[in-house]
Design an enzyme around this catalytic site. Structure first.
Site, short mmCIF file in Angstrom:
data_model
loop_
_atom_site.label_atom_id
_atom_site.label_comp_id
_atom_site.label_asym_id
_atom_site.label_seq_id
_atom_site.Cartn_x
_atom_site.Cartn_y
_atom_site.Cartn_z
N SER A 143 0.86 -1.19 0.00
CA SER A 143 0.00 0.00 0.00
C SER A 143 0.90 1.24 0.00
CB SER A 143 -0.86 0.00 1.26
OG SER A 143 -1.50 1.25 1.44
N TYR A 156 -2.24 0.10 10.77
CA TYR A 156 -2.39 -0.36 9.37
C TYR A 156 -1.10 -0.08 8.60
CZ TYR A 156 -3.98 -0.83 4.57
OH TYR A 156 -4.08 -1.24 3.25
P1 NDP Z 1 -11.61 -5.91 -0.08
O1 NDP Z 1 -12.16 -5.75 1.30
O2 NDP Z 1 -12.53 -5.70 -1.23
O3 NDP Z 1 -10.93 -7.35 -0.23
C1 NDP Z 1 -10.19 -7.93 0.81
C2 NDP Z 1 -10.10 -9.42 0.57
O4 NDP Z 1 -9.31 -10.01 1.60
C3 NDP Z 1 -11.46 -10.10 0.61
O5 NDP Z 1 -11.53 -11.05 -0.42
C4 NDP Z 1 -11.47 -10.78 1.97
O6 NDP Z 1 -12.25 -11.97 1.88
C5 NDP Z 1 -9.99 -11.13 2.14
N1 NDP Z 1 -9.61 -11.38 3.51
C6 NDP Z 1 -9.60 -10.50 4.55
N2 NDP Z 1 -9.21 -11.12 5.68
C7 NDP Z 1 -8.95 -12.42 5.34
C8 NDP Z 1 -8.52 -13.56 6.05
N3 NDP Z 1 -8.25 -13.52 7.37
N4 NDP Z 1 -8.37 -14.72 5.40
C9 NDP Z 1 -8.63 -14.79 4.07
N5 NDP Z 1 -9.03 -13.76 3.34
C10 NDP Z 1 -9.20 -12.58 3.97
O7 NDP Z 1 -10.39 -4.90 -0.16
P2 NDP Z 1 -9.24 -4.68 -1.26
O8 NDP Z 1 -9.45 -5.52 -2.45
O9 NDP Z 1 -9.11 -3.23 -1.42
O10 NDP Z 1 -7.98 -5.19 -0.43
C11 NDP Z 1 -7.05 -6.13 -0.93
C12 NDP Z 1 -5.66 -5.76 -0.42
O11 NDP Z 1 -5.31 -4.47 -0.93
C13 NDP Z 1 -5.54 -5.62 1.09
O12 NDP Z 1 -4.31 -6.20 1.49
C14 NDP Z 1 -5.52 -4.12 1.34
O13 NDP Z 1 -4.84 -3.77 2.50
C15 NDP Z 1 -4.80 -3.65 0.09
N6 NDP Z 1 -4.98 -2.26 -0.28
C16 NDP Z 1 -6.22 -1.71 -0.50
C17 NDP Z 1 -6.34 -0.39 -0.91
C18 NDP Z 1 -7.66 0.27 -1.12
O14 NDP Z 1 -7.73 1.51 -1.04
N7 NDP Z 1 -8.71 -0.46 -1.44
C19 NDP Z 1 -5.15 0.43 -1.16
C20 NDP Z 1 -3.90 -0.25 -0.89
C21 NDP Z 1 -3.84 -1.54 -0.49
P3 NDP Z 1 -13.18 -12.60 3.01
O15 NDP Z 1 -13.76 -11.46 3.82
O16 NDP Z 1 -14.19 -13.35 2.23
O17 NDP Z 1 -12.26 -13.47 3.79
C1 8X3 Z 2 -5.09 1.67 1.61
C2 8X3 Z 2 -4.61 3.06 1.33
O1 8X3 Z 2 -4.58 5.42 2.23
O2 8X3 Z 2 -6.59 4.10 2.61
O3 8X3 Z 2 -4.01 0.81 1.73
O4 8X3 Z 2 -4.56 3.63 3.86
S1 8X3 Z 2 -5.11 4.09 2.58
#
Ligand code: NDP
Ligand code: 8X3
Length: 256
Positions: A143, A156
């Site tokens: 991120s 985070y």
């Molecule tokens: P979502 O919430 O849409 O997706 C997150 C996914 O992670 C879901 O499929 C969820 O599935 C899964 N997940 C969470 N906890 C667990 C667990 N304990 N075991 C297995 N699966 C898990 O968010 P994003 O797609 O945005 O997030 C994906 C990644 O990107 C994360 O690592 C997030 O930190 C990162 N990220 C996101 C940003 C944003 O602004 N959206 C920016 C930068 C990074 P389920 O609940 O079914 O288990």
């Molecule tokens: C997610 C980006 O700026 O919402 O990883 O923390 S921020």
């Protein structure tokens, strides 16, 4: 030798970046192992993609915080698909927006256990299979919070700085083996991330109000590009933000 098509394991494939990446790589002909906790969602995605693209898709319930659950998911994926070449360690979350002296144990543990331990557990379970396949690519999903922190985002951000450290260490450890290591580090993206963080639909939507944010499809495209480059090319780190977000934190965004 690069397998055609590769077999790709994605954690967090039930929504957001993971689901979008599954959809794009399925269209490219990759076989897939999709993992997350929400089994019904995974089943529907797996069925749709295998029917539409004629690929093999294994879907497995996994909680990446749990060693036994991860091992079972990875080993079952290999048993069903025959191998794993690519891992996208994407499952992760933010839980709340708390100053360091306020954060409840529950939120702190959810982030550190999923975003740091879960990633280690996933790669640790998959690496022997990638090695025996003889070609691989491991993706971390970091991120912008792994590069800069913000108030309320300390834990985070610590977890995503941890992801960056893991990616750097693994690249050093695997140097000389035919396995690439890439970290994709997105900024603000409209997925279920904000809803999971705030547990409040209106608050989640207001975060992105007036912005053209990144989408899951944009991150999927980054993965596809890194993956399809010639074997001798390794993209170490990709910081990807929307044009409306000028800083690594939310401190400088344009809303129109
Ligand atoms: P979502 O919430 O849409 O997706 C997150 C996914 O992670 C879901 O499929 C969820 O599935 C899964 N997940 C969470 N906890 C667990 C667990 N304990 N075991 C297995 N699966 C898990 O968010 P994003 O797609 O945005 O997030 C994906 C990644 O990107 C994360 O690592 C997030 O930190 C990162 N990220 C996101 C940003 C944003 O602004 N959206 C920016 C930068 C990074 P389920 O609940 O079914 O288990
Ligand atoms: C997610 C980006 O700026 O919402 O990883 O923390 S921020």
């Amino acid at each position: 030798m690069r397998p055609e098509p590769p077999i790709v394991l994605i954690t967090g494939a039930s929504s957001g970046f993971g689901e979008s990446t599954a959809r794009l790589l399925a269209a490219e002909g990759c076989h897939l192992a999709l993992g997350a906790r929400r089994k019904d969602r995974l089943k529907n995605i797996a069925l749709e993609l295998s029917e539409k693209f004629g690929i093999n898709v294994f879907d497995g319930e996994v909680d990446t915080r749990d060693t036994a659950s991860v091992r079972n998911f990875v080993d079952s994926a290999v048993a069903h698909l025959g191998a794993i070449h690519v891992v996208i360690a994407n499952a992760g979350l933010a839980s709340g927006l708390h100053k360091i002296w306020e954060i409840p144990d529950e939120d702190m543990e959810a982030m550190l256990r999923t975003n740091v331990e879960g990633v280690v557990k996933t790669i640790r379970a998959a690496l022997p299979h990638i090695r025996s396949a003889g070609w691989g690519h491991i993706f971390f999903v970091g991120s912008t919070a792994g590069h800069q922190t913000y108030e309320g985002g300390g834990v985070y951000s610590a977890s995503k700085h941890g992801v960056k450290a893991l990616a750097h260490a693994l690249r050093l450890e695997l140097c000389g083996e035919p396995i690439r290591v890439t970290s994709i580090d997105p900024g603000m993206a409209k997925t279920e991330f904000a809803l999971v963080r705030y547990k409040d639909q209106a608050r989640a939507e207001s975060l992105y109000e007036g912005m053209d944010t990144l989408t899951g499809a944009d991150i999927a495209e980054c993965v596809r590009w890194c993956l399809e480059l010639p074997d001798y090319v390794n993209i170490d780190e990709m910081i990807v933000k929307c044009r409306d977000q000028a800083s690594h934190t939310m401190s400088k965004v344009h809303r129109h």
